[in-house]
Scaffold this active site. Structure first.
Site, mmCIF file in Angstrom:
data_model
loop_
_atom_site.group_PDB
_atom_site.id
_atom_site.type_symbol
_atom_site.label_atom_id
_atom_site.label_comp_id
_atom_site.label_asym_id
_atom_site.label_seq_id
_atom_site.Cartn_x
_atom_site.Cartn_y
_atom_site.Cartn_z
ATOM 1 N N SER A 1 0.864 -1.188 0.000
ATOM 2 C CA SER A 1 0.000 0.000 0.000
ATOM 3 C C SER A 1 0.892 1.228 0.000
ATOM 4 O O SER A 1 2.069 1.154 0.399
ATOM 5 C CB SER A 1 -0.876 0.003 1.252
ATOM 6 O OG SER A 1 -1.507 1.259 1.445
ATOM 7 N N TYR B 1 -1.991 0.302 10.939
ATOM 8 C CA TYR B 1 -1.980 -0.162 9.554
ATOM 9 C C TYR B 1 -0.686 0.218 8.841
ATOM 10 O O TYR B 1 -0.073 -0.618 8.174
ATOM 11 C CB TYR B 1 -3.178 0.427 8.810
ATOM 12 C CG TYR B 1 -3.284 -0.031 7.379
ATOM 13 C CD1 TYR B 1 -3.439 -1.375 7.064
ATOM 14 C CD2 TYR B 1 -3.224 0.896 6.328
ATOM 15 C CE1 TYR B 1 -3.527 -1.796 5.742
ATOM 16 C CE2 TYR B 1 -3.317 0.479 5.008
ATOM 17 C CZ TYR B 1 -3.474 -0.861 4.712
ATOM 18 O OH TYR B 1 -3.556 -1.285 3.409
#
Length: 248
Positions: free
Chosen positions: A135, A148
């Site tokens: 990501s 995250y």
């Protein structure tokens, strides 16, 4: 389960929906025999029927599940580590340890387990390839996202370390770093709160799972001597990771 002789085998984790499902379809169309793995195996079975692939139950957070899954895959030329996700959007001072644990188990340990188990088969294929979907959260921090972004940074370091460790062996290594993609990612992050999830994409046109799948397939179908180390893709309207979580 055996792969047809004329099709190389690709393993896709988190294949029941979103990027994983689109990737399975795209790789099937590109000539791979795709093995789809996810907890929601019934959804994988539907896709497998469409593309003449194979669906197997897989929970990347469970070592026994990973062992059973990889043991049922006799050969592998391509591994797409796609399983992952986020839970919560709390500042460090209010962090939920269970959410953090889940993110690390899913994004980091899941990638480690699948990669470690399939490395010998990727090597034996003579033309292996590991593609890991991280990501843009693996590139920068953003407020309220430490759980995250921390997990994605760790997953990325695991993956990037392989680039040097596998030199001299017939295995390519590619990291895909998507920005905002409209999947059930935000729905999982906000624990089913559809209103909060919808706000994430308000006012912009996000990437689609097909956009990411096309990029993965492009990387996987380059000549064997070409290694695309990293591919960052974002919607035109997104410049940074924090844009995805700004209250509108």
């Amino acid at each position: 389960m055996a792969s047809p002789n004329d099709r190389p085998t690709a393993v896709v984790t988190g294949a029941s929906s979103g990027i994983g499902a689109s990737t399975a379809r795209a790789l099937g169309a590109a000539g791979f025999h795709v093995v789809l793995g996810a907890r929601r195996v019934e959804k994988c079975e539907q896709i497998a029927k469409e593309i003449d692939g194979t669906a197997l139950a897989l929970d990347v957070t469970d070592a026994d599940s990973v062992a059973a899954f990889t043991g049922a895959v006799p050969e592998c030329r391509l591994l797409v580590n796609n399983a992952g996700g986020a839970k919560g959007l709390a500042p460090v001072a209010e962090a939920d340890e269970d959410d953090w644990r889940w993110m690390w188990e899913t994004n980091v340990m899941g990638t480690l387990r699948l990669t470690k188990a399939l490395l010998p088969k990727l090597d034996a294929s003579g033309d292996g390839h590991i593609i890991t979907v991280t990501s843009i959260a693996a590139l920068e921090p953003y407020d309220n996202g430490a759980g995250y972004t921390g997990a994605k940074h760790a997953q990325a370091m695991l993956h990037r370390t392989l680039r040097g460790e596998l030199l001299g062996r017939p295995i390519r290594v590619t990291e895909i770093l998507p920005g905002m993609v409209e999947t059930d990612f935000s729905l999982v992050r906000f624990k089913g709160d559809e209103q909060k999830a919808a706000k994430v994409y308000a006012g912009i046109t996000p990437l689609t799972p097909d956009d990411v799948a096309e990029t993965i397939t492009f990387a996987a179908t380059r000549p064997s001597h070409v290694n695309l180390d990293q591919i960052v893709l974002k919607p035109r309207a997104q410049a940074s990771g924090s844009r995805a979580y700004r209250e509108g």
